[in-house]
Scaffold this motif. Structure first.
Motif, PDB file in Angstrom:
ATOM      1  N   LYS A 103      40.842 -57.603 -18.712  1.00 45.82           N
ATOM      2  CA  LYS A 103      39.469 -57.625 -18.070  1.00 45.82           C
ATOM      3  C   LYS A 103      38.687 -56.229 -18.480  1.00 45.82           C
ATOM      4  O   LYS A 103      38.962 -55.235 -18.724  1.00 45.82           O
ATOM      5  CB  LYS A 103      39.740 -57.482 -16.536  1.00 45.82           C
ATOM      6  N   ASN A 104      37.174 -56.510 -18.667  1.00 46.84           N
ATOM      7  CA  ASN A 104      36.258 -55.701 -19.015  1.00 46.84           C
ATOM      8  C   ASN A 104      35.902 -55.044 -17.447  1.00 46.84           C
ATOM      9  O   ASN A 104      34.913 -55.546 -16.710  1.00 46.84           O
ATOM     10  CB  ASN A 104      35.205 -56.418 -19.316  1.00 46.84           C
ATOM     11  N   LEU A 105      36.361 -53.834 -17.306  1.00 47.31           N
ATOM     12  CA  LEU A 105      36.082 -53.128 -15.900  1.00 47.31           C
ATOM     13  C   LEU A 105      34.701 -52.746 -15.872  1.00 47.31           C
ATOM     14  O   LEU A 105      34.133 -52.705 -14.917  1.00 47.31           O
ATOM     15  CB  LEU A 105      37.186 -52.008 -16.023  1.00 47.31           C
ATOM     16  N   SER A 106      34.034 -52.400 -17.129  1.00 49.57           N
ATOM     17  CA  SER A 106      32.794 -52.054 -16.954  1.00 49.57           C
ATOM     18  C   SER A 106      31.747 -53.184 -16.687  1.00 49.57           C
ATOM     19  O   SER A 106      30.935 -52.949 -15.870  1.00 49.57           O
ATOM     20  CB  SER A 106      32.060 -51.574 -18.370  1.00 49.57           C
ATOM     21  N   GLU A 107      31.934 -54.332 -17.157  1.00 50.02           N
ATOM     22  CA  GLU A 107      31.405 -55.516 -16.866  1.00 50.02           C
ATOM     23  C   GLU A 107      31.287 -55.875 -15.112  1.00 50.02           C
ATOM     24  O   GLU A 107      30.575 -56.306 -14.548  1.00 50.02           O
ATOM     25  CB  GLU A 107      31.774 -56.755 -17.473  1.00 50.02           C
TER      26      GLU A 107
END
Length: 291
Positions: free
Chosen positions: A111-115
């Motif tokens: 998972k892209n935590l920033s996105e």
């Protein structure tokens, strides 16, 4: 949002993609060594270096980790991938991609935590623009609704709009928001004001994108507000497509591909990377000028 590391690391090597392929005759003259892959970094099993290499491979098994070693950030290892630096936590769980457009990934959850954080911010920011200020093209019973920041002069915006019937046929409602790329007060801006002040906004927008004359009009409008929201959500080019949850789906995305992406997002929370799809970039002068 899940997606393979090539979606991220692919952005690290765009310069390579920009180079035209050599004709077959020329390729035959190229020394074999020139096309050889770089050597893969080696690390003893169970070490932070080994976990860093494995974390990168989890996100993209096809990339080559050229080097891995100590990082200037405590608790992280530094790796070279596709000519760029990435940082991986010693336990291999988190990968940090620095620089413009960088992100923090949870490699376990893919998972892209920033996105995820940005999607929530975008969703809240869009709430500031009332439904009455959006120009909507929708089928009778839409399966999905997306918000699209658009510009009447943008080539990819025009391409997207030329296929509006197919987006609707795919069950997708398009809610247009204004983002004049040339900036507030520009000729582009004035055209968009005329569109939003027209008695039939849908027709005026379609005419403007087809280079047909739109009568000059002025009225109380929300173009400035929409432009400000576009800047807040990180818009760098138009079109910018946002899902209902704030996930950025890209620039121009063909109708069938957009439906496929929305289906996947609805099913398992994954979508194509935010950088997917071409856009017309916002001129630097307009960005500097702001609203």
């Amino acid at each position: 949002m899940k997606y393979a590391l090539f979606a991220v690391l692919g952005a690290l090597s765009l310069s390579a993609c920009a180079e035209a392929p050599k004709p077959a005759a020329d390729a035959a003259k190229t020394p074999a060594a020139a096309s050889a892959k770089p050597a893969e970094a080696k690390a003893a099993a169970g070490t932070p270096d080994a976990r860093a290499i494995e974390a990168i491979r989890v996100l993209n098994s096809r990339v080559t980790v050229e080097r891995v070693g100590a990082a200037p950030i405590p608790g992280f290892r530094e790796a070279i991938v596709a000519g760029q630096v990435v940082y991986v936590s010693d336990d291999g769980r988190y990968l940090f991609l620095p620089g413009s457009g960088g992100a923090l990934f949870d490699t376990t959850a893919k998972k892209n935590l920033s996105e995820v954080a940005l999607a929530g911010m975008r969703k809240e920011a869009l709430k500031a623009i009332p439904a009455s200020e959006r120009i909507v093209f929708a089928p009778a019973n839409p399966k999905y609704t997306v918000s699209v920041f658009t510009d009447v002069e943008c080539g990819y915006c025009r391409k997207l709009h030329s296929e509006i019937a197919e987006y609707n046929r795919q069950g997708i409602a398009i809610e247009y928001l204004a983002f004049p790329r040339a900036g507030i007060g520009s000729q582009d801006y004035n055209k968009m004001v005329s569109v939003w002040c027209a008695p039939d906004r849908r027709k005026a927008l379609t005419d403007a994108k087809a280079d047909h004359a739109v009568p000059n009009k002025n009225c109380k409008n929300s173009i400035n507000q929409q432009y400000d929201v576009g800047q807040r959500v990180g818009l760098t080019g138009t079109p910018m497509i946002l899902a209902a949850d704030g996930t950025q789906l890209g620039g121009y995305v063909p109708p069938a591909a957009l439906r496929e992406t929305l289906d996947k997002l609805a099913t398992d929370g994954s979508a194509k990377p935010a950088a997917t799809g071409p856009v017309d970039a916002v001129p630097a002068a307009a960005t500097a000028g702001g609203a």
